[in-house]
Design a protein around this motif. Structure first.
Motif, PDB file in Angstrom:
ATOM      1  N   MET A   1      35.034  51.043  34.255  1.00  0.00           N
ATOM      2  CA  MET A   1      35.892  50.280  35.144  1.00  0.00           C
ATOM      3  C   MET A   1      35.694  48.803  34.824  1.00  0.00           C
ATOM      4  O   MET A   1      34.580  48.319  34.712  1.00  0.00           O
ATOM      5  CB  MET A   1      35.516  50.585  36.594  1.00  0.00           C
ATOM      6  CG  MET A   1      36.391  49.864  37.577  1.00  0.00           C
ATOM      7  SD  MET A   1      36.281  50.466  39.266  1.00  0.00           S
ATOM      8  CE  MET A   1      34.692  49.885  39.768  1.00  0.00           C
ATOM      9  N   SER A   2      36.791  48.088  34.679  1.00  0.00           N
ATOM     10  CA  SER A   2      36.694  46.670  34.352  1.00  0.00           C
ATOM     11  C   SER A   2      37.163  45.830  35.529  1.00  0.00           C
ATOM     12  O   SER A   2      37.946  46.276  36.365  1.00  0.00           O
ATOM     13  CB  SER A   2      37.534  46.353  33.114  1.00  0.00           C
ATOM     14  OG  SER A   2      38.898  46.614  33.396  1.00  0.00           O
ATOM     15  N   LEU A   3      36.676  44.625  35.572  1.00  0.00           N
ATOM     16  CA  LEU A   3      37.086  43.682  36.605  1.00  0.00           C
ATOM     17  C   LEU A   3      38.422  43.056  36.218  1.00  0.00           C
ATOM     18  O   LEU A   3      38.747  42.954  35.032  1.00  0.00           O
ATOM     19  CB  LEU A   3      36.024  42.601  36.770  1.00  0.00           C
ATOM     20  CG  LEU A   3      34.678  43.064  37.314  1.00  0.00           C
ATOM     21  CD1 LEU A   3      33.680  41.924  37.299  1.00  0.00           C
ATOM     22  CD2 LEU A   3      34.827  43.628  38.715  1.00  0.00           C
ATOM     23  N   PRO A   4      39.183  42.632  37.199  1.00  0.00           N
ATOM     24  CA  PRO A   4      40.466  42.002  36.876  1.00  0.00           C
ATOM     25  C   PRO A   4      40.256  40.658  36.184  1.00  0.00           C
ATOM     26  O   PRO A   4      39.246  39.977  36.421  1.00  0.00           O
ATOM     27  CB  PRO A   4      41.128  41.815  38.247  1.00  0.00           C
ATOM     28  CG  PRO A   4      40.013  41.842  39.229  1.00  0.00           C
ATOM     29  CD  PRO A   4      38.937  42.693  38.628  1.00  0.00           C
ATOM     30  N   ASP A   5      41.209  40.304  35.332  1.00  0.00           N
ATOM     31  CA  ASP A   5      41.146  38.973  34.741  1.00  0.00           C
ATOM     32  C   ASP A   5      41.575  37.955  35.801  1.00  0.00           C
ATOM     33  O   ASP A   5      41.956  38.321  36.921  1.00  0.00           O
ATOM     34  CB  ASP A   5      41.984  38.881  33.464  1.00  0.00           C
ATOM     35  CG  ASP A   5      43.470  39.117  33.694  1.00  0.00           C
ATOM     36  OD1 ASP A   5      43.993  38.803  34.783  1.00  0.00           O
ATOM     37  OD2 ASP A   5      44.133  39.615  32.759  1.00  0.00           O
TER      38      ASP A   5
END
Length: 101
Positions: A1-5
């Motif tokens: 899961m990645s964080l939003p830019d």
């Protein structure tokens, strides 16, 4: 899961703000003094923060305009339709807990 830019984060924050405003517009039974006593902020605080952000961005806006954005109608109209007199206990709690700025 990645964080939003950064752009996505701004879009998500804007969506959350719109949802909060919509929720508060629908919950006219919740009085500002109740919000202040429980959470330390109310619709007026939110409209003031909006106004501060607008001014920082160079947008010429009045307090009445920012309140109408949050309330969904002119503030005086909202008060006439939805605001009830606070009890003495709620007023005392507000005075005890009000932000010391």
């Amino acid at each position: 899961m990645s964080l939003p830019d950064e752009k996505q984060q701004m879009e998500l924050e804007a969506a959350a703000f719109r949802r909060l405003v919509s929720h508060l517009r629908n919950r006219t039974d919740v009085q500002n003094i109740d919000m202040m006593n429980l959470a330390g902020f109310c619709r007026n605080c939110l409209s003031n923060w909006y106004l501060d952000a607008a001014r920082e961005a160079g947008v010429d806006m009045t307090k009445d305009q920012s309140r109408e954005i949050v309330y969904g109608m002119p503030y005086e109209e909202w008060k006439a339709k939805h605001q009830v007199e606070a009890t003495d206990a709620k007023k005392a709690a507000f005075e005890e807990n009000r932000p010391k700025e």
